[in-house]
Design a protein around this motif. Structure first.
Motif, PDB file in Angstrom:
ATOM      1  N   GLU A   1       0.831  -1.207   0.000  1.00 14.03           N
ATOM      2  CA  GLU A   1       0.000   0.000   0.000  1.00 14.03           C
ATOM      3  C   GLU A   1       0.868   1.260   0.000  1.00 14.03           C
ATOM      4  O   GLU A   1       0.518   2.271  -0.628  1.00 14.03           O
ATOM      5  CB  GLU A   1      -0.921   0.001   1.225  1.00 14.03           C
ATOM      6  N   ASP A   2       2.013   1.198   0.706  1.00 12.26           N
ATOM      7  CA  ASP A   2       2.919   2.358   0.732  1.00 12.26           C
ATOM      8  C   ASP A   2       3.499   2.622  -0.653  1.00 12.26           C
ATOM      9  O   ASP A   2       3.584   3.774  -1.095  1.00 12.26           O
ATOM     10  CB  ASP A   2       4.059   2.116   1.726  1.00 12.26           C
TER      11      ASP A   2
ATOM     12  N   SER B   1       0.816   4.125  -2.848  1.00  8.25           N
ATOM     13  CA  SER B   1       0.531   5.510  -2.478  1.00  8.25           C
ATOM     14  C   SER B   1       1.586   6.465  -3.037  1.00  8.25           C
ATOM     15  O   SER B   1       1.255   7.523  -3.592  1.00  8.25           O
ATOM     16  CB  SER B   1       0.476   5.632  -0.952  1.00  8.25           C
ATOM     17  N   VAL B   2       2.860   6.093  -2.914  1.00  6.46           N
ATOM     18  CA  VAL B   2       3.934   6.956  -3.414  1.00  6.46           C
ATOM     19  C   VAL B   2       3.885   7.030  -4.939  1.00  6.46           C
ATOM     20  O   VAL B   2       4.129   8.084  -5.534  1.00  6.46           O
ATOM     21  CB  VAL B   2       5.306   6.442  -2.936  1.00  6.46           C
ATOM     22  N   SER B   3       3.545   5.924  -5.588  1.00  4.31           N
ATOM     23  CA  SER B   3       3.441   5.921  -7.043  1.00  4.31           C
ATOM     24  C   SER B   3       2.390   6.927  -7.515  1.00  4.31           C
ATOM     25  O   SER B   3       2.625   7.691  -8.468  1.00  4.31           O
ATOM     26  CB  SER B   3       3.084   4.515  -7.533  1.00  4.31           C
ATOM     27  N   LYS B   4       1.251   6.967  -6.840  1.00  8.43           N
ATOM     28  CA  LYS B   4       0.205   7.934  -7.190  1.00  8.43           C
ATOM     29  C   LYS B   4       0.675   9.366  -6.944  1.00  8.43           C
ATOM     30  O   LYS B   4       0.420  10.274  -7.745  1.00  8.43           O
ATOM     31  CB  LYS B   4      -1.057   7.656  -6.370  1.00  8.43           C
TER      32      LYS B   4
ATOM     33  N   THR C   1      12.061   8.503  -1.714  1.00  5.07           N
ATOM     34  CA  THR C   1      12.263   7.145  -1.202  1.00  5.07           C
ATOM     35  C   THR C   1      10.984   6.641  -0.559  1.00  5.07           C
ATOM     36  O   THR C   1      10.336   7.364   0.215  1.00  5.07           O
ATOM     37  CB  THR C   1      13.397   7.123  -0.163  1.00  5.07           C
ATOM     38  N   VAL C   2      10.610   5.422  -0.870  1.00  5.23           N
ATOM     39  CA  VAL C   2       9.408   4.829  -0.268  1.00  5.23           C
ATOM     40  C   VAL C   2       9.754   4.386   1.147  1.00  5.23           C
ATOM     41  O   VAL C   2      10.668   3.580   1.356  1.00  5.23           O
ATOM     42  CB  VAL C   2       8.903   3.630  -1.086  1.00  5.23           C
ATOM     43  N   THR C   3       9.065   4.921   2.107  1.00  7.98           N
ATOM     44  CA  THR C   3       9.273   4.567   3.513  1.00  7.98           C
ATOM     45  C   THR C   3       7.974   4.049   4.111  1.00  7.98           C
ATOM     46  O   THR C   3       6.887   4.315   3.583  1.00  7.98           O
ATOM     47  CB  THR C   3       9.751   5.791   4.312  1.00  7.98           C
TER      48      THR C   3
ATOM     49  N   ASN D   1      14.551   1.313  -4.476  1.00  7.10           N
ATOM     50  CA  ASN D   1      13.532   1.714  -3.500  1.00  7.10           C
ATOM     51  C   ASN D   1      13.189   3.207  -3.580  1.00  7.10           C
ATOM     52  O   ASN D   1      12.662   3.785  -2.634  1.00  7.10           O
ATOM     53  CB  ASN D   1      13.968   1.370  -2.064  1.00  7.10           C
ATOM     54  N   LYS D   2      13.481   3.834  -4.724  1.00  5.46           N
ATOM     55  CA  LYS D   2      13.167   5.248  -4.919  1.00  5.46           C
ATOM     56  C   LYS D   2      12.423   5.450  -6.223  1.00  5.46           C
ATOM     57  O   LYS D   2      12.663   4.761  -7.201  1.00  5.46           O
ATOM     58  CB  LYS D   2      14.452   6.098  -4.971  1.00  5.46           C
TER      59      LYS D   2
END
Length: 712
Positions: free
Chosen positions: A273-274, A277-280, A472-474, A343-344
Motif C-alpha cells: 500500500e505504501d 501511495s507513493v506511485s500515485k 524514497t518509499v518509507t 527503492n526510490k
C-alpha cells in the motif's frame, strides 16, 4: 516533692527514652550522610584507580568533543554513530589520563612552551596538524606552515575584527583550544613510549638471526591430510586433560559481565500500500511539473534532492548514467519518469541547456567590514578603481584581504557553477561566470564583500540545468502501527522466555537465541541503534520480557535469560573450544604415526596414502607469517628453513592437518649483512609494539569501574 518523686521512680525509663531519641538522631544523620554518599557514587560514570568522574564532568567532556565534531563537519546535528564514537573517545581519554599522567608526573615529563611552538609552526610539526586538510596546500596536498601561522594570527587577534567576523572565527578558536590539548597529549604519550622503547635494544644475536630468517627462502612441494578426515566421535578426550588446559589458558578466558538474551527483530519496511501511495503521488508531481513555472519551488518541496540553480556539464553528473542518458537526448522541457529504482521513485526534467565554460579560474579577496555597509561598499569601490587603473591584484590581496587565501595571493582556483553556490551564493556564481577573462568586479556574499578577478576559463561545452525529484518509499504510520501492534500482541500472548521460544516460529517471527550482550555494545547482531536494548538487559533480571524497542529500522523485543558475572568463563562454557583443540592434537599424532609406520619415501607415495594432491609453495622464510594456501603454521616455517634440499620430511602435525614436504629449491638474497641497519630495523619494528602493548597493559591493569550502562 511529689513530682520529683515521680521523676526519680521513672528515671530508668527516661534514660531509655532519651537514649533511643539520641540514637535515632545520630543514626538518622548517618543515614542521610550515607544517602548523599550513595547518591554521589551513583552519579559516577567511570572510576579509574579511585579517581571518580561524575556525570556532570563526563557530560561536559562529551559536549566539548561534540562541539568540535560539529564545527569540523559543518553541522549542528550528529547521528547516533558519531555520538557513540564521541562517548567512547571520552571514556578512553579518561582512562589514559588516569593511568598515564601519574607516571609522567613521577618521571618529571612535561612540554615546554618552546617545544609547543616547534610542534605548531617550527620544524617538527605535530602529526595532529599534519593530517588536517585545512592546513594543506590544495595544489600539492602537503602541509602548509603558512596556513597555520595565518590561522593563529586571526584567532589571536580576534578582538580586532568586526563583530560579524568575530562570530565566524569563534568556532575556530574553540577548535584550536581542543587541538592544542590533543597536540600536547599526543607528544607526552610519544615521549613516554619512546622512553620505554629505548629500554629495549636489539643485540648482535637478534640482528644476525633476523637477517638470516629473511635472507634465505625455500620453495617446497607438499601434501597435507586434514584433521577432518578423522571423526570427532572417535577421539576420546579425558576431562582431566581439558581441565589442565583450562588452567594453563585461564587468563585467555577473562570476561566482562555479560547478559544472555533471546530477541526478535522485525524489519520496519514499506507495505505494498505504501508503494502504491507513493506511485500515485509521483504521478501527481509529474503532472504539476509539466505546467509549473516555478520548478525550483516544486523540486525543493517534493524532492529529497534540493534544486541547484546551476548548469552542469556531463562530467558534473559523475557516475549517474541514468541522468546522463536523459540530458544528452532530451529537449528543454522534456520529462522522464517516474522511474522506480533502489527503492526510490525519480522524475527528471530538463529545465534549460546552454554552451558555456565548465569552470573558471578565480582570484579573490575578502574585505574587512567597516562600521556600516555603505562604508564597506565605498572601501570596495576604491580598491576596485585602483585595480582597474592597473594595480597588481595580488599586491592588493596581500594588503587588504582578510581570508586564508591571502597566503596564496588570492588564488581560489578553478570553480564550477555548483561549486560557487556551495561555497558562496548566487551573486558570486553569476559574477564569476559572466566576467570576461582579465576583468574584476565587486561581489557581496553571505560572508561580506569580495573583489574577484577571472584569470582563465575552460572552453565552451554543452551544459544542462535539471530538476531532479527523488522520493524514497518509507513505511507509513499505518504500516508501522500494524507491525508494532502485531508484535505487541505476540508479546502479550507469550510473555515469558519459554513461551516466546516455543511460539515465535509459528507466528512468523525469527527468534535469535542465547545472544551474548556486553555493557559496551552499541549493536546486537545486525541490529544497529540497539543501545536501548543493551541498557534494558543490564537493568533487568532473568525471566523478564522487554517492551518493544525501536532500533533504527527494526522493532525489537528481548527476553532475559540471565547474566554471566565478570571474571573468568567457566570450564563448562569453554570445554567445546578446548576439547576441539585437544582433539586436533590427538588427530595429528594419530595421522602422523600411521603415516610414519608406512615408511614412505616420496611425496607421490604420501599423496596416495593421504588421498591428496601435491601442491607447491615458493619463497617461504622463517619470517613468513602466513604461508600461501596453507595458513599460519609456524612449525612448518621452522622445519622448512632447517630441512636439507631434496629430502622428504617426516609427517609434521600442524594447526590444521598433517604435512609432508620436500624443499626443492633454496634461494639466498645478495644483500650484505649490516648489523647496525638490522638493529635499527628491529628497534623500529619493536617501537610500535612496545609502546602499544605497554599502554594497553596499563589500561588493562588499571582498576576501572565502568558505570556507563546506568546513563546511556
Amino acid at each position: 516533692m511529689a513530682t520529683l518523686e515521680k521523676i526519680r521512680k521513672k528515671a530508668g525509663l527516661l534514660v531509655t527514652v532519651v537514649g533511643i531519641a539520641l540514637f535515632a538522631f545520630i543514626i538518622g544523620d548517618l543515614l542521610n550522610s550515607g544517602s548523599s554518599f550513595i547518591n554521589r557514587n551513583q552519579n559516577n560514570v567511570v572510576v579509574v584507580n579511585g579517581n571518580a568522574i561524575d556525570y556532570q564532568d563526563y557530560i561536559a567532556r562529551e559536549n566539548e568533543l561534540t562541539e568540535v565534531y560539529q564545527i569540523q563537519m559543518g553541522t549542528s546535528t550528529l547521528n547516533e554513530n558519531y555520538t557513540n564514537q564521541i562517548r567512547q573517545a571520552v571514556y578512553e581519554n579518561i582512562i589514559m589520563e588516569n593511568v598515564l599522567e601519574p607516571r609522567l608526573e613521577k618521571l618529571g615529563m612535561y612540554i615546554t612552551p618552546e617545544e609547543m611552538t616547534d610542534m605548531v609552526e617550527g620544524e617538527n610539526i605535530s602529526p595532529v596538524l599534519l593530517q588536517m586538510p585545512m592546513f594543506q596546500n590544495p595544489q600539492t596536498g602537503t602541509f602548509d606552515r603558512s596556513a597555520v601561522i595565518n590561522f593563529l594570527n586571526q584567532i589571536k587577534n580576534i578582538d580586532g575584527f568586526p563583530e560579524s567576523t568575530q562570530a565566524q572565527l569563534m568556532p575556530y578558536k574553540t577548535l584550536w583550544l581542543f587541538w592544542e590539548k590533543n597536540i600536547e597529549r599526543n607528544r607526552m604519550t610519544e615521549k613516554y613510549t619512546t622512553l620505554l622503547n629505548k629500554a629495549v635494544v636489539a643485540n648482535s644475536l637478534d640482528a644476525k638471526d633476523a637477517f638470516n630468517n629473511s635472507v634465505e627462502s625455500s620453495d617446497v612441494v607438499y601434501v597435507m591430510e586434514s584433521f577432518s578426515n578423522i571423526a570427532d566421535s572417535t577421539i576420546n578426550i579425558p576431562a582431566s586433560e581439558i581441565e589442565k588446559l583450562y588452567r594453563e589458558r585461564k587468563e585467555m578466558f577473562r570476561q566482562s559481565e555479560t547478559c544472555i538474551i533471546d530477541y526478535i527483530a522485525v524489519d520496519i519496511v514499506p507495505s505494498q500500500e505504501d508503494y502504491n501511495s507513493v506511485s500515485k503521488e509521483m504521478d501527481a508531481i509529474k503532472a504539476e511539473l509539466e505546467t509549473t513555472e516555478n520548478v525550483a519551488a516544486l523540486t525543493n518541496e517534493k524532492s529529497e534532492r534540493k534544486y541547484t540553480n546551476a548548469f552542469f556539464s556531463v562530467s558534473g553528473f559523475g557516475t549517474d548514467q541514468d541522468a546522463i542518458n536523459f540530458i544528452t537526448t532530451a529537449e528543454i522541457g522534456d520529462i522522464e519518469g517516474p522511474v522506480f529504482k533502489d527503492n526510490k521513485y525519480r522524475i527528471l526534467k530538463l529545465v534549460d541547456k546552454t554552451e558555456a565554460p565548465d569552470s573558471v579560474n578565480v582570484l579573490e579577496m575578502m574585505l574587512a567590514s567597516r562600521a556600516t555597509e555603505a562604508e564597506t561598499k565605498a572601501y570596495a569601490d576604491s580598491l576596485l578603481n585602483v585595480i582597474k587603473k592597473g594595480a597588481d591584484f595580488t599586491e592588493i590581496v596581500k594588503a587588504h584581504s582578510v581570508d586564508q587565501l591571502v597566503e596564496k595571493n588570492g588564488e581560489m582556483g578553478w570553480i564550477t557553477e555548483a561549486g560557487a553556490l556551495q561555497g558562496l551564493n548566487e551573486e558570486f556564481k553569476k559574477t564569476a561566470f559572466s566576467l570576461p577573462v582579465g576583468q574584476s568586479a565587486i561581489v557581496k556574499s553571505t560572508y561580506g564583500y569580495h573583489i574577484v578577478k577571472i584569470t582563465d576559463r575552460t572552453k565552451n561545452v554543452p551544459k544542462y540545468k535539471v530538476a531532479d525529484i527523488e522520493y524514497t518509499v518509507t513505511p507509513s504510520s499505518t504500516t508501522r502501527s500494524l507491525l508494532y501492534n502485531a508484535l505487541n500482541q505476540f508479546i502479550a500472548n507469550n510473555n515469558s522466555v519459554e513461551k516466546m521460544e516455543a511460539a515465535a516460529k509459528d507466528n512468523g517471527y525469527n527468534l535469535v537465541s542465547n545472544a551474548r550482550v556486553y555493557s559496551t555494545d552499541m549493536v546486537i547482531g545486525n541490529i544497529t541503534g540497539a543501545r536501548q536494548v543493551v541498557r534494558w538487559a543490564f537493568n533487568n533480571k532473568k525471566g523478564q520480557v522487554s517492551d518493544i524497542h525501536e532500533c533504527d529500522d527494526k522493532f525489537v523485543v528481548a527476553a532475559h535469560k540471565g547474566k554471566l558475572p565478570e571474571g573468568y568463563q567457566s570450564l563448562a562454557s569453554v570445554t567445546p573450544q578446548l576439547k576441539a583443540e585437544l582433539a586436533a592434537k590427538k588427530k595429528g599424532e594419530e595421522i602422523a604415526a600411521n603415516l610414519k609406520a608406512k615408511n614412505l619415501s616420496s611425496i607421490a607415495a604420501y599423496a596416495d596414502a593421504m588421498s591428496a594432491t601435491p601442491d607447491t609453495v615458493r619463497f617461504i622464510t622463517m619470517a613468513t607469517s602466513r604461508i600461501t594456501n596453507i595458513g599460519v603454521e609456524p612449525k612448518l616455517n621452522a622445519l622448512i628453513a632447517m630441512s636439507p634440499l631434496n629430502k622428504v620430511s617426516e609427517p609434521v602435525a600442524g594447526n590444521n592437518g598433517v604435512y609432508v614436504f620436500e624443499v626443492i629449491n633454496r634461494t639466498k638474497d645478495n644483500n650484505t649483512y649490516d648489523e647496525n641497519r638490522q638493529k635499527n630495523m628491529i628497534e623500529a619494528n619493536n617501537s610500535y609494539r612496545i609502546g602499544n602493548y605497554a599502554l594497553r597493559y596499563m589500561q588493562q591493569e588499571a582498576d576501572v569501574e565502568d558505570n556507563r550502562i546506568r546513563f546511556y
